[in-house]
Design an enzyme around this catalytic site. Structure first.
Site, short mmCIF file in Angstrom:
data_model
loop_
_atom_site.label_atom_id
_atom_site.label_comp_id
_atom_site.label_asym_id
_atom_site.label_seq_id
_atom_site.Cartn_x
_atom_site.Cartn_y
_atom_site.Cartn_z
CB CYS A 1 -0.92 0.08 1.23
SG CYS A 1 -0.29 0.13 2.73
NE ARG B 1 -4.80 1.34 1.61
CZ ARG B 1 -4.53 1.96 0.60
NH1 ARG B 1 -5.54 1.64 -0.05
NH2 ARG B 1 -3.47 2.66 0.25
CG ASP C 1 -5.30 4.90 3.05
OD1 ASP C 1 -5.36 4.53 4.16
OD2 ASP C 1 -4.39 5.46 2.54
#
Length: 162
Positions: free
Chosen positions: A18, A24, A133
């Protein structure tokens, strides 16, 4: 004299990616590690995560991700953000991004995807979406649900292939 046959299993190497490697991708890393441990297959996998940016390198997992995972009995202890490197492409079987922006940056860093190793996590869940996110949304529960769905689908795919 007795002949012994040794069967070697190939370790499956998965890298989740990420933007900052604090929300994440470590969530996906530790969720999948927990899933394979519970299935008794943890020795068959090497699972890690990385960032496409340098902003968070060396920082621990975001407190929201840590809290969410702790609530389901998963620890992120010892994880600090690292950056994706070009050579990671050769070292992993699956490089899995959370959104299209991650994929673009992954392709830039790795120099392309000639072996078709780069995926978005929700592809494994049969969805054409992105993992939101939680740094921006604040909704770590929704991100967790999507990560679990994607990781479950990934394990199902790997079991079919191997």
């Amino acid at each position: 004299m007795r002949a012994y046959a040794t069967v070697y299993k190939i370790m499956i190497k998965i890298l989740f990616i990420c933007h900052g490697n604090i929300c994440r991708s470590p969530m996906a890393e530790f969720v999948l590690k927990d899933m394979v441990k519970k299935s008794g297959k943890e020795k068959e996998f090497h699972i890690a995560s990385a960032a496409t940016s340098t902003e968070e390198i060396g920082n621990p997992v975001h407190h929201g991700t840590r809290k969410k995972l702790e609530s389901v009995g998963i620890s992120t202890k010892g994880k600090y953000a690292v950056q994706l490197r070009e050579e990671d492409y050769d070292n992993y079987d699956y490089l899995i991004g959370m959104d299209d922006w991650n994929i673009r940056n992954m392709l830039r860093i790795t120099g392309g995807d000639p072996d078709h190793k780069i995926y978005r996590l929700l592809e494994f869940a049969g969805r054409d979406g992105e993992i939101a996110d939680p740094w921006y949304t604040g909704d770590f529960d929704a991100t967790y649900r999507d990560v679990v769905e994607g990781c479950s689908g990934l394990l199902t795919k790997i079991e079919k292939v191997n």
